[in-house]
Design a protein around this motif. Structure first.
Motif, short mmCIF file in Angstrom:
data_model
loop_
_atom_site.label_atom_id
_atom_site.label_comp_id
_atom_site.label_asym_id
_atom_site.label_seq_id
_atom_site.Cartn_x
_atom_site.Cartn_y
_atom_site.Cartn_z
N ARG A 99 0.83 -1.21 0.00
CA ARG A 99 0.00 0.00 0.00
C ARG A 99 0.86 1.26 0.00
N ARG A 100 1.99 1.20 0.68
CA ARG A 100 2.89 2.37 0.68
C ARG A 100 3.48 2.59 -0.70
N GLU A 101 3.77 1.51 -1.41
CA GLU A 101 4.33 1.63 -2.76
C GLU A 101 3.37 2.39 -3.68
N VAL A 102 2.08 2.07 -3.57
CA VAL A 102 1.08 2.77 -4.39
C VAL A 102 1.02 4.24 -4.00
N ARG A 103 0.98 4.51 -2.70
CA ARG A 103 0.92 5.91 -2.25
C ARG A 103 2.16 6.68 -2.70
N ASP A 104 3.32 6.04 -2.67
CA ASP A 104 4.55 6.72 -3.09
C ASP A 104 4.52 7.07 -4.58
N LYS A 105 3.88 6.24 -5.38
CA LYS A 105 3.72 6.57 -6.80
C LYS A 105 2.89 7.84 -6.96
N TRP A 106 1.82 7.92 -6.20
CA TRP A 106 0.96 9.10 -6.27
C TRP A 106 1.72 10.34 -5.80
N ARG A 107 2.51 10.18 -4.73
CA ARG A 107 3.27 11.32 -4.22
C ARG A 107 4.28 11.80 -5.26
N THR A 108 4.93 10.85 -5.93
CA THR A 108 5.91 11.21 -6.97
C THR A 108 5.27 12.06 -8.05
N ILE A 109 4.08 11.66 -8.51
CA ILE A 109 3.40 12.40 -9.57
C ILE A 109 2.98 13.79 -9.07
N LEU A 110 2.43 13.86 -7.87
CA LEU A 110 1.99 15.16 -7.33
C LEU A 110 3.17 16.11 -7.15
N GLU A 111 4.28 15.59 -6.66
CA GLU A 111 5.46 16.44 -6.47
C GLU A 111 5.99 16.92 -7.82
N ASN A 112 5.91 16.07 -8.83
CA ASN A 112 6.35 16.47 -10.16
C ASN A 112 5.45 17.56 -10.74
N LEU A 113 4.20 17.59 -10.30
CA LEU A 113 3.26 18.63 -10.74
C LEU A 113 3.42 19.93 -9.95
N GLY A 114 4.33 19.91 -8.98
CA GLY A 114 4.60 21.13 -8.22
C GLY A 114 3.98 21.16 -6.84
N PHE A 115 3.34 20.07 -6.42
CA PHE A 115 2.69 20.04 -5.12
C PHE A 115 3.58 19.34 -4.08
N MET A 116 4.82 19.81 -3.96
CA MET A 116 5.75 19.18 -3.02
C MET A 116 5.26 19.29 -1.58
N ALA A 117 4.84 20.47 -1.19
CA ALA A 117 4.44 20.69 0.20
C ALA A 117 3.04 20.18 0.49
N GLU A 118 2.21 20.06 -0.56
CA GLU A 118 0.81 19.70 -0.35
C GLU A 118 0.50 18.24 -0.60
N ALA A 119 1.49 17.47 -1.08
CA ALA A 119 1.23 16.08 -1.48
C ALA A 119 0.65 15.25 -0.34
N ASP A 120 1.24 15.33 0.84
CA ASP A 120 0.76 14.51 1.96
C ASP A 120 -0.68 14.85 2.32
N SER A 121 -1.02 16.15 2.32
CA SER A 121 -2.39 16.55 2.64
C SER A 121 -3.38 16.04 1.60
N LEU A 122 -2.98 16.14 0.33
CA LEU A 122 -3.86 15.67 -0.73
C LEU A 122 -4.07 14.16 -0.66
N LEU A 123 -3.09 13.43 -0.16
CA LEU A 123 -3.17 11.98 -0.13
C LEU A 123 -3.77 11.44 1.17
N THR A 124 -4.14 12.31 2.08
CA THR A 124 -4.71 11.88 3.34
C THR A 124 -6.22 11.70 3.20
N VAL A 125 -6.70 10.51 3.52
CA VAL A 125 -8.13 10.21 3.48
C VAL A 125 -8.51 9.61 4.83
#
Length: 235
Positions: A99-125
Protein backbone atom coordinates in the motif's frame (compact mmCIF):
# COMPACT_ATOMS: atom_id res chain seq x y z
CA UNK A 1 -1.08 27.31 -10.76
CA UNK A 2 -2.18 30.18 -8.50
CA UNK A 3 -5.86 29.30 -8.84
CA UNK A 4 -5.02 25.66 -8.13
CA UNK A 5 -3.33 26.60 -4.86
CA UNK A 6 -6.34 28.74 -3.85
CA UNK A 7 -8.62 25.80 -4.57
CA UNK A 8 -6.24 23.53 -2.65
CA UNK A 9 -6.67 25.70 0.43
CA UNK A 10 -10.44 25.49 0.07
CA UNK A 11 -10.20 21.76 -0.51
CA UNK A 12 -8.15 21.29 2.65
CA UNK A 13 -10.62 23.41 4.60
CA UNK A 14 -13.47 21.19 3.45
CA UNK A 15 -11.46 18.10 4.34
CA UNK A 16 -10.75 19.55 7.76
CA UNK A 17 -14.46 20.27 8.22
CA UNK A 18 -15.26 16.67 7.29
CA UNK A 19 -12.77 15.41 9.84
CA UNK A 20 -14.15 17.79 12.47
CA UNK A 21 -17.63 16.42 11.84
CA UNK A 22 -16.27 12.91 12.17
CA UNK A 23 -14.70 13.77 15.50
CA UNK A 24 -17.94 15.34 16.78
CA UNK A 25 -19.88 12.12 16.31
CA UNK A 26 -18.89 10.38 19.58
CA UNK A 27 -19.63 12.10 22.87
CA UNK A 28 -16.46 13.23 24.61
CA UNK A 29 -16.04 11.12 27.76
CA UNK A 30 -15.37 12.52 31.17
CA UNK A 31 -11.66 12.08 30.55
CA UNK A 32 -10.87 14.31 27.52
CA UNK A 33 -7.29 13.06 27.43
CA UNK A 34 -8.50 9.51 26.91
CA UNK A 35 -10.74 10.67 24.05
CA UNK A 36 -8.02 12.61 22.26
CA UNK A 37 -5.51 9.79 22.71
CA UNK A 38 -8.01 7.44 21.13
CA UNK A 39 -8.55 9.83 18.21
CA UNK A 40 -4.80 10.21 17.68
CA UNK A 41 -4.39 6.44 17.70
CA UNK A 42 -7.25 6.05 15.22
CA UNK A 43 -5.68 8.52 12.81
CA UNK A 44 -2.29 6.84 13.22
CA UNK A 45 -3.83 3.44 12.45
CA UNK A 46 -5.52 4.87 9.34
CA UNK A 47 -2.23 6.25 8.07
CA UNK A 48 -0.28 3.10 8.93
CA UNK A 49 -2.71 0.67 7.30
CA UNK A 50 -3.94 2.88 4.41
CA UNK A 51 -7.30 1.11 4.34
CA UNK A 52 -8.57 0.54 0.79
CA UNK A 53 -12.12 1.31 1.97
CA UNK A 54 -11.54 4.15 4.46
CA UNK A 55 -15.25 4.55 5.19
CA UNK A 56 -15.69 0.92 6.28
CA UNK A 57 -15.08 0.75 10.05
CA UNK A 58 -15.40 -3.04 10.05
CA UNK A 59 -12.68 -3.42 7.36
CA UNK A 60 -14.68 -6.31 5.89
CA UNK A 61 -16.04 -4.99 2.58
CA UNK A 62 -12.85 -5.61 0.59
CA UNK A 63 -10.88 -8.82 0.68
CA UNK A 64 -7.52 -7.08 1.11
CA UNK A 65 -8.78 -4.94 4.02
CA UNK A 66 -10.37 -7.98 5.61
CA UNK A 67 -7.12 -9.91 5.32
CA UNK A 68 -5.03 -7.12 6.86
CA UNK A 69 -7.54 -6.55 9.68
CA UNK A 70 -7.67 -10.28 10.42
CA UNK A 71 -3.88 -10.40 10.57
CA UNK A 72 -3.79 -7.49 13.00
CA UNK A 73 -6.46 -9.06 15.20
CA UNK A 74 -4.72 -12.43 15.15
CA UNK A 75 -1.38 -10.85 16.09
CA UNK A 76 -3.01 -9.07 19.03
CA UNK A 77 -4.07 -12.47 20.36
CA UNK A 78 -0.69 -14.12 19.76
CA UNK A 79 2.13 -14.21 22.28
CA UNK A 80 4.74 -11.62 21.39
CA UNK A 81 8.04 -13.20 20.39
CA UNK A 82 6.52 -16.52 19.29
CA UNK A 83 7.09 -17.85 15.78
CA UNK A 84 3.41 -17.23 15.02
CA UNK A 85 3.74 -13.59 16.05
CA UNK A 86 6.80 -13.12 13.87
CA UNK A 87 5.09 -14.78 10.90
CA UNK A 88 2.06 -12.53 11.27
CA UNK A 89 4.26 -9.44 11.50
CA UNK A 90 5.98 -10.35 8.23
CA UNK A 91 2.61 -10.74 6.47
CA UNK A 92 1.30 -7.46 7.93
CA UNK A 93 4.35 -5.49 6.82
CA UNK A 94 4.18 -7.06 3.36
CA UNK A 95 0.62 -5.81 2.93
CA UNK A 96 1.49 -2.39 4.33
CA UNK A 97 4.52 -2.11 2.04
CA UNK A 98 2.33 -2.85 -0.98
CA UNK A 99 0.00 0.00 0.00
CA UNK A 100 2.89 2.37 0.68
CA UNK A 101 4.33 1.63 -2.76
CA UNK A 102 1.08 2.77 -4.39
CA UNK A 103 0.92 5.91 -2.25
CA UNK A 104 4.55 6.72 -3.09
CA UNK A 105 3.72 6.57 -6.80
CA UNK A 106 0.96 9.10 -6.27
CA UNK A 107 3.27 11.32 -4.22
CA UNK A 108 5.91 11.21 -6.97
CA UNK A 109 3.40 12.40 -9.57
CA UNK A 110 1.99 15.16 -7.33
CA UNK A 111 5.46 16.44 -6.47
CA UNK A 112 6.35 16.47 -10.16
CA UNK A 113 3.26 18.63 -10.74
CA UNK A 114 4.60 21.13 -8.22
CA UNK A 115 2.69 20.04 -5.12
CA UNK A 116 5.75 19.18 -3.02
CA UNK A 117 4.44 20.69 0.20
CA UNK A 118 0.81 19.70 -0.35
CA UNK A 119 1.23 16.08 -1.48
CA UNK A 120 0.76 14.51 1.96
CA UNK A 121 -2.39 16.55 2.64
CA UNK A 122 -3.86 15.67 -0.73
CA UNK A 123 -3.17 11.98 -0.13
CA UNK A 124 -4.71 11.88 3.34
CA UNK A 125 -8.13 10.21 3.48
CA UNK A 126 -9.81 9.79 6.86
CA UNK A 127 -12.52 7.36 7.95
CA UNK A 128 -14.98 10.25 7.69
CA UNK A 129 -14.70 10.33 3.88
CA UNK A 130 -18.13 10.03 2.29
CA UNK A 131 -19.30 9.59 -1.29
CA UNK A 132 -22.10 12.05 -0.54
CA UNK A 133 -19.56 14.83 -0.10
CA UNK A 134 -17.75 14.21 -3.38
CA UNK A 135 -18.00 16.94 -6.00
CA UNK A 136 -17.85 14.77 -9.14
CA UNK A 137 -17.92 11.10 -8.22
CA UNK A 138 -18.68 10.00 -11.79
CA UNK A 139 -15.64 11.71 -13.29
CA UNK A 140 -13.43 10.53 -10.41
CA UNK A 141 -14.63 6.94 -10.90
CA UNK A 142 -13.92 7.08 -14.63
CA UNK A 143 -10.41 8.42 -14.02
CA UNK A 144 -9.75 5.76 -11.38
CA UNK A 145 -10.72 3.10 -13.93
CA UNK A 146 -8.37 4.65 -16.51
CA UNK A 147 -5.50 4.67 -14.04
CA UNK A 148 -6.19 1.04 -13.21
CA UNK A 149 -6.39 -0.18 -16.82
CA UNK A 150 -3.96 2.13 -18.64
CA UNK A 151 -1.12 2.56 -16.13
CA UNK A 152 0.82 0.46 -13.63
CA UNK A 153 0.03 2.75 -10.68
CA UNK A 154 -2.10 -0.07 -9.27
CA UNK A 155 -1.79 -3.84 -9.46
CA UNK A 156 -3.91 -5.19 -12.30
CA UNK A 157 -4.68 -8.32 -10.27
CA UNK A 158 -7.17 -6.61 -7.94
CA UNK A 159 -9.55 -3.63 -8.04
CA UNK A 160 -8.03 -0.24 -7.21
CA UNK A 161 -8.40 0.96 -3.60
CA UNK A 162 -11.49 3.09 -3.09
CA UNK A 163 -9.48 5.63 -1.07
CA UNK A 164 -7.97 7.01 -4.27
CA UNK A 165 -11.44 7.85 -5.58
CA UNK A 166 -11.64 10.61 -2.96
CA UNK A 167 -8.16 11.86 -3.85
CA UNK A 168 -9.05 12.04 -7.55
CA UNK A 169 -12.15 14.03 -6.66
CA UNK A 170 -9.86 16.59 -5.00
CA UNK A 171 -7.53 16.68 -7.99
CA UNK A 172 -10.44 17.24 -10.37
CA UNK A 173 -11.63 20.10 -8.17
CA UNK A 174 -8.14 21.60 -8.42
CA UNK A 175 -8.25 21.26 -12.23
CA UNK A 176 -5.18 19.02 -12.26
CA UNK A 177 -6.91 15.68 -12.81
CA UNK A 178 -6.01 15.42 -16.48
CA UNK A 179 -2.44 16.58 -15.81
CA UNK A 180 -2.13 13.92 -13.12
CA UNK A 181 -3.43 11.24 -15.49
CA UNK A 182 -1.01 12.28 -18.23
CA UNK A 183 1.95 12.11 -15.82
CA UNK A 184 0.80 8.72 -14.52
CA UNK A 185 0.72 7.30 -18.06
CA UNK A 186 4.19 8.69 -18.68
CA UNK A 187 5.83 7.62 -15.41
CA UNK A 188 4.02 4.29 -14.95
CA UNK A 189 3.05 2.82 -18.34
CA UNK A 190 1.05 -0.42 -18.30
CA UNK A 191 2.90 -3.72 -18.10
CA UNK A 192 2.04 -7.16 -19.38
CA UNK A 193 0.80 -9.57 -16.73
CA UNK A 194 3.98 -11.57 -17.17
CA UNK A 195 6.09 -8.46 -16.57
CA UNK A 196 4.11 -7.16 -13.60
CA UNK A 197 6.00 -7.32 -10.37
CA UNK A 198 4.52 -9.47 -7.66
CA UNK A 199 3.19 -7.03 -5.02
CA UNK A 200 4.79 -7.23 -1.58
CA UNK A 201 5.90 -10.78 -0.96
CA UNK A 202 3.50 -12.40 -3.41
CA UNK A 203 0.48 -12.24 -1.06
CA UNK A 204 -2.20 -14.83 -1.70
CA UNK A 205 -5.22 -13.27 0.02
CA UNK A 206 -7.52 -16.34 0.12
CA UNK A 207 -4.71 -18.51 1.46
CA UNK A 208 -3.76 -15.82 3.97
CA UNK A 209 -7.34 -15.52 5.25
CA UNK A 210 -7.63 -19.29 5.56
CA UNK A 211 -4.43 -19.45 7.56
CA UNK A 212 -5.52 -16.66 9.89
CA UNK A 213 -8.86 -18.38 10.49
CA UNK A 214 -7.03 -21.58 11.32
CA UNK A 215 -4.81 -19.70 13.77
CA UNK A 216 -7.85 -18.11 15.38
CA UNK A 217 -9.15 -21.61 15.91
CA UNK A 218 -6.27 -22.31 18.25
CA UNK A 219 -3.64 -23.63 15.91
CA UNK A 220 -1.15 -20.93 16.83
CA UNK A 221 -1.65 -21.49 20.55
CA UNK A 222 -0.76 -25.15 20.07
CA UNK A 223 2.31 -24.16 18.02
CA UNK A 224 3.33 -21.67 20.71
CA UNK A 225 2.96 -24.41 23.28
CA UNK A 226 5.17 -26.72 21.26
CA UNK A 227 7.69 -23.92 20.89
CA UNK A 228 7.71 -23.38 24.66
CA UNK A 229 8.25 -27.12 25.19
CA UNK A 230 11.14 -27.12 22.74
CA UNK A 231 12.71 -24.20 24.54
CA UNK A 232 12.35 -25.93 27.91
CA UNK A 233 13.81 -29.16 26.49
CA UNK A 234 16.87 -27.34 25.20
CA UNK A 235 17.26 -25.61 28.53
Amino acid sequence: MGSAFLKFCCCCCVTADEEDEDEKQPLIPQDPLEYFNREVQKRRDEETNLWSEPGDPSHSEREDDRALYSLLQARNKTRMGSSGYRRLSVDIEAMRDTRREVRDKWRTILENLGFMAEADSLLTVSAGASHDRMRDATAARAMLHTLHTETSVFSSREPPPERYLFILDRLLYLDIGEDFLAKAKRFYPPRDDSDEETPGLGINLPLLLARVEAMNGGGDEEESGREDENLSDTG
